[in-house]
Design a protein around this motif. Structure first.
Motif, PDB file in Angstrom:
ATOM      1  N   ARG A  21       1.303  -1.417  -0.122  1.00 51.51           N
ATOM      2  CA  ARG A  21       0.450  -0.015  -0.351  1.00 51.51           C
ATOM      3  C   ARG A  21       0.824   1.392   0.388  1.00 51.51           C
ATOM      4  NH1 ARG A  21      -4.955   1.828   0.663  1.00 51.51           N
ATOM      5  NH2 ARG A  21      -5.616  -0.797   0.998  1.00 51.51           N
ATOM      6  N   VAL A  22       0.874   1.808  -0.842  1.00 53.05           N
ATOM      7  CA  VAL A  22       1.643   3.238  -1.240  1.00 53.05           C
ATOM      8  C   VAL A  22       0.358   4.618  -0.610  1.00 53.05           C
ATOM      9  CG1 VAL A  22       3.304   5.039  -2.824  1.00 53.05           C
ATOM     10  CG2 VAL A  22       3.086   2.085  -3.266  1.00 53.05           C
ATOM     11  N   GLY A  23       0.419   5.253  -0.149  1.00 53.38           N
ATOM     12  CA  GLY A  23       0.391   6.561   0.127  1.00 53.38           C
ATOM     13  C   GLY A  23       1.121   8.083   0.395  1.00 53.38           C
ATOM     14  N   VAL A  24       0.198   9.007   0.140  1.00 52.91           N
ATOM     15  CA  VAL A  24       1.299  10.533   0.768  1.00 52.91           C
ATOM     16  C   VAL A  24       0.246  10.833   2.359  1.00 52.91           C
ATOM     17  CG1 VAL A  24       0.708  12.792  -0.374  1.00 52.91           C
ATOM     18  CG2 VAL A  24       1.610  10.512  -1.610  1.00 52.91           C
ATOM     19  N   LYS A  25       0.319  11.289   2.953  1.00 52.05           N
ATOM     20  CA  LYS A  25      -0.005  12.926   4.158  1.00 52.05           C
ATOM     21  C   LYS A  25       0.207  13.694   3.940  1.00 52.05           C
ATOM     22  CE  LYS A  25       2.674   9.983   7.901  1.00 52.05           C
ATOM     23  NZ  LYS A  25       2.937   9.790   9.143  1.00 52.05           N
ATOM     24  N   SER A  26      -0.548  14.128   5.273  1.00 48.99           N
ATOM     25  CA  SER A  26       0.569  15.643   4.951  1.00 48.99           C
ATOM     26  C   SER A  26       1.428  15.544   6.464  1.00 48.99           C
ATOM     27  CB  SER A  26      -0.916  16.216   5.928  1.00 48.99           C
ATOM     28  OG  SER A  26      -2.119  16.951   4.892  1.00 48.99           O
ATOM     29  N   GLY A  27       2.559  16.860   6.322  1.00 44.82           N
ATOM     30  CA  GLY A  27       3.120  16.331   7.159  1.00 44.82           C
ATOM     31  C   GLY A  27       4.659  16.149   6.333  1.00 44.82           C
ATOM     32  N   ASP A  29       3.458   0.667   2.950  1.00 44.39           N
ATOM     33  CA  ASP A  29       2.787  -0.610   4.300  1.00 44.39           C
ATOM     34  C   ASP A  29       2.417  -2.134   3.405  1.00 44.39           C
ATOM     35  OD1 ASP A  29       2.133  -1.192   6.678  1.00 44.39           O
ATOM     36  OD2 ASP A  29       0.138  -0.292   6.938  1.00 44.39           O
ATOM     37  N   PHE A  30       2.342  -2.780   3.727  1.00 39.92           N
ATOM     38  CA  PHE A  30       1.746  -3.661   3.462  1.00 39.92           C
ATOM     39  C   PHE A  30       0.307  -3.848   3.435  1.00 39.92           C
ATOM     40  CE2 PHE A  30       6.512  -5.066   4.191  1.00 39.92           C
ATOM     41  CZ  PHE A  30       6.838  -5.024   2.716  1.00 39.92           C
ATOM     42  N   ASP A  31      -0.331  -4.812   3.108  1.00 40.81           N
ATOM     43  CA  ASP A  31      -2.065  -4.817   3.106  1.00 40.81           C
ATOM     44  C   ASP A  31      -2.926  -6.530   2.329  1.00 40.81           C
ATOM     45  OD1 ASP A  31      -4.716  -4.692   3.699  1.00 40.81           O
ATOM     46  OD2 ASP A  31      -4.665  -2.850   3.696  1.00 40.81           O
ATOM     47  N   ASN A  32      -3.425  -7.230   2.904  1.00 39.97           N
ATOM     48  CA  ASN A  32      -3.680  -7.739   2.196  1.00 39.97           C
ATOM     49  C   ASN A  32      -5.244  -7.967   1.103  1.00 39.97           C
ATOM     50  OD1 ASN A  32      -5.592  -8.359   4.706  1.00 39.97           O
ATOM     51  ND2 ASN A  32      -4.249  -9.911   5.151  1.00 39.97           N
ATOM     52  N   VAL A  78       5.546  -6.586  -8.546  1.00 44.99           N
ATOM     53  CA  VAL A  78       4.744  -6.446  -7.069  1.00 44.99           C
ATOM     54  C   VAL A  78       3.580  -5.821  -7.164  1.00 44.99           C
ATOM     55  CG1 VAL A  78       5.286  -4.643  -4.935  1.00 44.99           C
ATOM     56  CG2 VAL A  78       6.715  -5.793  -6.338  1.00 44.99           C
ATOM     57  N   ARG A  79       2.574  -6.008  -6.490  1.00 42.77           N
ATOM     58  CA  ARG A  79       0.796  -5.895  -6.366  1.00 42.77           C
ATOM     59  C   ARG A  79       0.728  -4.365  -5.798  1.00 42.77           C
ATOM     60  NH1 ARG A  79      -3.003 -10.395  -6.783  1.00 42.77           N
ATOM     61  NH2 ARG A  79      -3.415  -9.751  -5.482  1.00 42.77           N
ATOM     62  N   ILE A  80       0.301  -3.202  -5.993  1.00 43.69           N
ATOM     63  CA  ILE A  80       0.510  -2.105  -5.373  1.00 43.69           C
ATOM     64  C   ILE A  80      -1.203  -1.568  -5.250  1.00 43.69           C
ATOM     65  CG2 ILE A  80       0.894   0.008  -5.458  1.00 43.69           C
ATOM     66  CD1 ILE A  80       3.369  -0.580  -7.866  1.00 43.69           C
ATOM     67  N   ILE A  81      -1.245  -1.030  -4.085  1.00 42.83           N
ATOM     68  CA  ILE A  81      -2.698  -0.249  -4.024  1.00 42.83           C
ATOM     69  C   ILE A  81      -2.647   0.328  -3.381  1.00 42.83           C
ATOM     70  CG2 ILE A  81      -4.446  -2.446  -3.985  1.00 42.83           C
ATOM     71  CD1 ILE A  81      -3.673  -2.334  -0.747  1.00 42.83           C
ATOM     72  N   VAL A  82      -3.434   2.131  -3.746  1.00 44.07           N
ATOM     73  CA  VAL A  82      -3.258   3.221  -3.572  1.00 44.07           C
ATOM     74  C   VAL A  82      -4.951   3.708  -3.626  1.00 44.07           C
ATOM     75  CG1 VAL A  82      -2.684   5.725  -4.606  1.00 44.07           C
ATOM     76  CG2 VAL A  82      -0.916   3.551  -5.290  1.00 44.07           C
ATOM     77  N   ASP A  83      -4.902   4.349  -2.169  1.00 40.52           N
ATOM     78  CA  ASP A  83      -6.445   5.563  -2.397  1.00 40.52           C
ATOM     79  C   ASP A  83      -6.462   5.766  -3.629  1.00 40.52           C
ATOM     80  OD1 ASP A  83      -6.298   7.605  -0.695  1.00 40.52           O
ATOM     81  OD2 ASP A  83      -4.857   6.196  -0.511  1.00 40.52           O
ATOM     82  N   LYS A  84      -7.828   6.015  -3.597  1.00 40.31           N
ATOM     83  CA  LYS A  84      -7.894   7.619  -4.873  1.00 40.31           C
ATOM     84  C   LYS A  84      -7.292   8.748  -4.139  1.00 40.31           C
ATOM     85  CE  LYS A  84     -12.251   7.665  -6.342  1.00 40.31           C
ATOM     86  NZ  LYS A  84     -13.555   8.545  -6.032  1.00 40.31           N
ATOM     87  N   LYS A  85      -7.639   9.725  -3.269  1.00 36.72           N
ATOM     88  CA  LYS A  85      -6.862  10.947  -2.733  1.00 36.72           C
ATOM     89  C   LYS A  85      -5.160  10.919  -3.011  1.00 36.72           C
ATOM     90  CE  LYS A  85      -5.320  13.052   0.299  1.00 36.72           C
ATOM     91  NZ  LYS A  85      -4.779  12.556   1.885  1.00 36.72           N
TER      92      LYS A  85
END
Length: 109
Positions: free
Chosen positions: A29-35, A45-48, A62-69
């Motif tokens: 799981r690849v993402g972006v957060k404020s900071g 992170d890893f996620d199932n 490599v299987r990747i998930i990304v939230d829409k934002k």
């Protein structure tokens, strides 16, 4: 789309196995957060499980998930891994970032 370099793939598979995940069926799981010192920082992170609205990709086995934002900030990014003397670890080569910090863990648009 998010790309994964060969070095990053090897490290991801090793870390997933150590954490009890299966790289053949689980996800990074690849993402972006404020900071961070540049305003936005990367998350790995890893996620199932896939959540509603997640984008799913596969590159270099490599299987990747990304939230829409986060996807809006990460389009075209390549995940790399540098394990040399500088000890950088995972590096995001993000063509959307206009400015990055010295550690490479945060960016701004």
């Amino acid at each position: 789309m998010i790309k994964v370099s060969e070095n990053a793939k090897r490290k991801v598979v090793t870390l997933m196995t150590e954490d009890g995940f299966d790289a053949a069926k689980d996800y990074v799981r690849v993402g972006v957060k404020s900071g961070g010192c540049s305003g936005l920082s990367y998350e790995l992170d890893f996620d199932n499980q896939i959540q509603e609205g997640d984008k799913v990709f596969e590159d270099n086995s490599v299987r990747i998930i990304v939230d829409k934002k986060s996807f809006l900030y990460l389009v075209g990014t390549t995940l790399e891994y540098s394990g040399g003397l500088n000890g950088k670890g995972f590096v995001f080569n993000n063509p959307n970032a206009q400015r990055t910090c010295g550690c490479g863990e945060s960016f701004s648009l």
